[in-house]
Every structure is written in C-alpha cells, then in structure tokens.
Design an enzyme around this catalytic site. Structure first.
Site, PDB file in Angstrom:
ATOM      1  N   ASP A 156       0.831  -1.213   0.000  1.00 38.47           N
ATOM      2  CA  ASP A 156       0.000   0.000   0.000  1.00 38.47           C
ATOM      3  C   ASP A 156       0.862   1.258   0.000  1.00 38.47           C
ATOM      4  O   ASP A 156       0.470   2.291  -0.550  1.00 38.47           O
ATOM      5  CB  ASP A 156      -1.025   0.004   1.130  1.00 38.47           C
ATOM      6  N   ASP A 157       2.069   1.163   0.569  1.00 37.95           N
ATOM      7  CA  ASP A 157       3.021   2.289   0.459  1.00 37.95           C
ATOM      8  C   ASP A 157       3.309   2.553  -1.015  1.00 37.95           C
ATOM      9  O   ASP A 157       3.414   3.703  -1.451  1.00 37.95           O
ATOM     10  CB  ASP A 157       4.349   1.954   1.144  1.00 37.95           C
TER      11      ASP A 157
ATOM     12  N   GLU B 150      -2.428  -0.692  16.261  1.00 35.78           N
ATOM     13  CA  GLU B 150      -2.240  -0.736  14.796  1.00 35.78           C
ATOM     14  C   GLU B 150      -0.755  -0.895  14.508  1.00 35.78           C
ATOM     15  O   GLU B 150       0.105  -0.436  15.278  1.00 35.78           O
ATOM     16  CB  GLU B 150      -2.802   0.566  14.193  1.00 35.78           C
TER      17      GLU B 150
ATOM     18  N   ASN C 215      -4.985  -3.779  14.254  1.00 37.25           N
ATOM     19  CA  ASN C 215      -4.568  -4.879  13.378  1.00 37.25           C
ATOM     20  C   ASN C 215      -3.280  -5.587  13.786  1.00 37.25           C
ATOM     21  O   ASN C 215      -2.885  -6.548  13.124  1.00 37.25           O
ATOM     22  CB  ASN C 215      -4.480  -4.409  11.914  1.00 37.25           C
TER      23      ASN C 215
ATOM     24  N   HIS D  44      -4.401   1.524   2.815  1.00 35.88           N
ATOM     25  CA  HIS D  44      -4.271   2.491   3.912  1.00 35.88           C
ATOM     26  C   HIS D  44      -3.490   3.741   3.518  1.00 35.88           C
ATOM     27  O   HIS D  44      -3.951   4.873   3.680  1.00 35.88           O
ATOM     28  CB  HIS D  44      -3.515   1.863   5.092  1.00 35.88           C
ATOM     29  N   ASP D  45      -2.251   3.515   3.044  1.00 39.90           N
ATOM     30  CA  ASP D  45      -1.301   4.627   2.936  1.00 39.90           C
ATOM     31  C   ASP D  45      -1.706   5.640   1.867  1.00 39.90           C
ATOM     32  O   ASP D  45      -1.460   6.843   2.014  1.00 39.90           O
ATOM     33  CB  ASP D  45       0.098   4.067   2.641  1.00 39.90           C
TER      34      ASP D  45
HETATM   35  C1  BDR Z   1      -0.141   0.083   7.999  1.00 32.88           C
HETATM   36  O1  BDR Z   1       0.736  -1.002   8.292  1.00 32.88           O
HETATM   37  C2  BDR Z   1       1.398  -1.413   7.131  1.00 32.88           C
HETATM   38  O2  BDR Z   1       1.339  -2.795   7.007  1.00 32.88           O
HETATM   39  C3  BDR Z   1       0.746  -0.707   5.955  1.00 32.88           C
HETATM   40  O3  BDR Z   1       1.710  -0.385   4.973  1.00 32.88           O
HETATM   41  C4  BDR Z   1       0.130   0.521   6.575  1.00 32.88           C
HETATM   42  O4  BDR Z   1       1.031   1.599   6.588  1.00 32.88           O
HETATM   43  C5  BDR Z   1      -1.560  -0.373   8.262  1.00 32.88           C
HETATM   44  O5  BDR Z   1      -1.701  -0.733   9.596  1.00 32.88           O
HETATM   45 CA    CA Z   2       3.104   1.506   5.316  1.00 31.16          CA
END
Ligand code: BDR
Ligand code: CA
Length: 334
Positions: free
Chosen positions: A17-18, A181, A175, A261-262
């Site tokens: 996601d980055d 998180e 998560n 997310h990112d």
């Molecule tokens: C975040 O944790 C990473 O795994 C993802 O890149 C995101 O930045 C989500 O909790």
């Molecule tokens: Ca990230």
C-alpha cells in the site's frame, strides 16, 4: 478544485500500500513537489523497503531521491515482549501457497539506481527542512522512527513544517494486537514524539477506522490488468495479493476488499472531502504493557491537555476508489 502545490516529503516502509501511495503522489505533479522519499524498517527490513521504494520510483520513471532511514525502532529491541505479541504477517492458503500483505520484494525489476549515497533519513530531514524557505508537508505511512529522531536532534525543524499527515493508530479498529495498529505498535515511543509535535504543527492522523473504508476490489484489479502494461499489471497484482492476505489473515467487515491504507493520506491532501468524519482531539500513545502501542483518542474531551491532532474516522469509499482509478490512469500507457 483549486489546488495549492505543496512541497512534500514521504516516509514509507514499502510495502504494497506504500507503493500505491508513492505512485499517487508521483502522478500528481501539479499538486506535489516531492522533495524526497525516506524509508524505514516496518513491513520489511529497511534494506527491502529501500529497494522496493526505488523500484516503484523507477517504474514511473521518476528521479525523486530515496533516502535510507532507520533499521530498527527507538526502543522495541530492548523490550523482547513486543515482538512476541505481533500478528501473523503471512500464512499459507489451502494449496500451501504463501500469502502475505507485503512481499519481501515487490514484483518489479530490481532497481538500477540506489538510495542517496551517504544520506540517512533523520539527518536528511534536518538538512533539507532547515534550508527550506517554504514550509513542507510531511506524509508518514510507516513506523515514525526517522522523524522522531530528527526532531529530538533539531526541534527547530518544526518551524519548516506546514503539516504532518500520518497513517497509524485506531479508535475502534486494530490490526497488530487487540489494542494497536501496526505502524504505531512497531515504534510506540516514536509515535509519542509525533503526537508531541502535534502540539506545535497541524497533525492529521489517518487510523484504521478511516483506512478500512479506503478499499479497492477485484473489479479494480481487473481494470488495471486490462491495460496490459507494467503499471497496470503491478497495481492489479498488488490489489489481488492484498485481497488474498486480508481474506486469509485478517478478514474485515466484508470479504474481497483490499484496504490501501497509505494512499488515503495522499488522497486526503488532494481532496479533504474524501474524509467524512473528522474530529480534533487529544491523542496519546500507550508505551508498554498489555495495550502497548494503543492510540488513545480523547473524542469525548475528558482531558484538558492540549488537543494535538485531527483524527479521520470515516471515508467516502466510492470517492476513494474513483480517485485512485483516475490518478493511476495517468500512468495507463507506462
Ligand atoms: C499500515 O501497516 C502497514 O502494514 C501498511 O503499509 C500501513 O502503513 C496499516 O496498519
Ligand atoms: Ca506503510
């Protein structure tokens, strides 16, 4: 919408996601003058996140400097209990195939270039920010180690910061543990330093409550793959792999979705209306103990401690997906 062009620094632990966050920033040159991308230990060791970042930059043919950052969190290594509480980062599906949120190396050609020689992210932040006439926006989507160290070395860097946006934390959603998180849990002390900065510069926090509504779906993966280009194949494959990982390792409120997310941090800067619930609150981080890495957002204003962030709590999911498709389509032929 009329957009002011911002000077921007990204801080990443690339990461699937980055990668999409970097791409959206690079594909909006009218909105962002990207000064550099700092890397950090997080989803993978910093050697990998640096190589992965270079691969993404080269995929888009960009020249943006990549600056290698911290190889480990501020103090996690001296608290051995922390690493034992982590969530599972990868698993095997019914066929025995490996499934992971973030591959060791992104499925892109090895980078031809390298990170800025002799530069280290915390020092680079100081050198770069102190000589800026115009204030710079910082978007941090990995553990917050680099900037925390930079700020401890030279607190006057904040005079050169327009605002900070971080992906991290969760009010109701978590998560890594029942309380935390991943980005915050990986380096809680660094996050605490960032919340300290939030008393001096505008700090926007994008927690899981917002990013679990920032999803792409199989239909988007199919669309990208149908381009039959390097960018389309890569984005399509990453969406599919994230969907597989969430379905197997961390089922969300519905199946077959991939939170990106990112990228939400970048899209928020482009169009703040993408966030449908935002509160100005006091936020603190729990460091140690059973709730290690928890972000405590005082949404009911129990404390009279200064409010230090704006926390985003919900996302317009349709707008998110549409904007992602629109921006990535700028690279349709690459
Ligand atoms: C975040 O944790 C990473 O795994 C993802 O890149 C995101 O930045 C989500 O909790
Ligand atoms: Ca990230």
């Amino acid at each position: 919408m009329e957009l002011r062009k911002r000077k921007l620094i990204l801080d990443v632990d690339t990461g699937s996601d980055d990668a999409l966050a970097i791409m959206t920033a690079l594909l909006c040159p009218e909105a962002f003058d990207l000064l550099g991308i700092c890397t950090v230990n997080g989803n993978r060791p910093v050697e990998n996140t640096t190589e992965n970042t270079l691969r993404v930059v080269e995929l888009l043919g960009a020249q943006t400097p990549v600056i290698r950052g911290c190889a480990s969190p501020l103090v996690a290594q001296i608290d051995p209990l922390r690493s034992r509480r982590r969530r599972l980062e990868e698993g095997r599906d019914a066929d025995g195939d490996l499934v992971a949120y973030h591959a060791e190396y992104l499925p892109l050609p090895p980078a031809k270039g390298s990170a800025l020689p002799g530069a280290y992210a915390p020092i680079w932040y100081i050198d770069t920010l102190m000589r800026q006439a115009e204030k710079v926006t910082l978007v941090m989507v990995g553990p917050l180690t680099n900037f925390a160290i930079a700020y401890r070395i030279e607190p006057r860097i904040l005079d050169h910061v327009a605002e900070i946006v971080i992906m991290g934390g969760g009010l109701y959603e978590h998560n890594s543990t029942a309380a935390a998180e991943f980005n915050i849990f990986t380096d809680p002390e660094a996050a605490a330093i960032l919340f300290e900065c939030g008393e001096q510069v505008p700090l926007t926090v994008m927690p899981l409550d917002a990013t679990h509504r920032a999803n792409l779906r199989p239909c988007h993966a199919e669309l990208f793959k149908s381009w039959h280009t390097a960018v389309g194949d890569f984005v399509g494959a990453e969406i599919c792999e994230r969907i597989r990982a969430y379905n197997l390792l961390q089922p969300l409120h519905e199946p077959d979705i991939a939170p990106i997310h990112d990228a939400l941090c970048i899209l928020y800067l482009l169009d703040p209306s993408i966030i449908t619930e935002l509160r100005t609150v006091r936020a603190d981080v729990v460091c140690g103990g059973i709730a290690d890495g928890e972000t405590v957002f005082d949404t009911r204003h129990f404390t009279d401690a200064p409010r230090n962030c704006r926390v985003c709590l919900n996302t317009n999911e349709e707008k998110f997906a549409q904007l992602m498709v629109d921006i990535l389509s700028r690279a349709k032929s690459r």
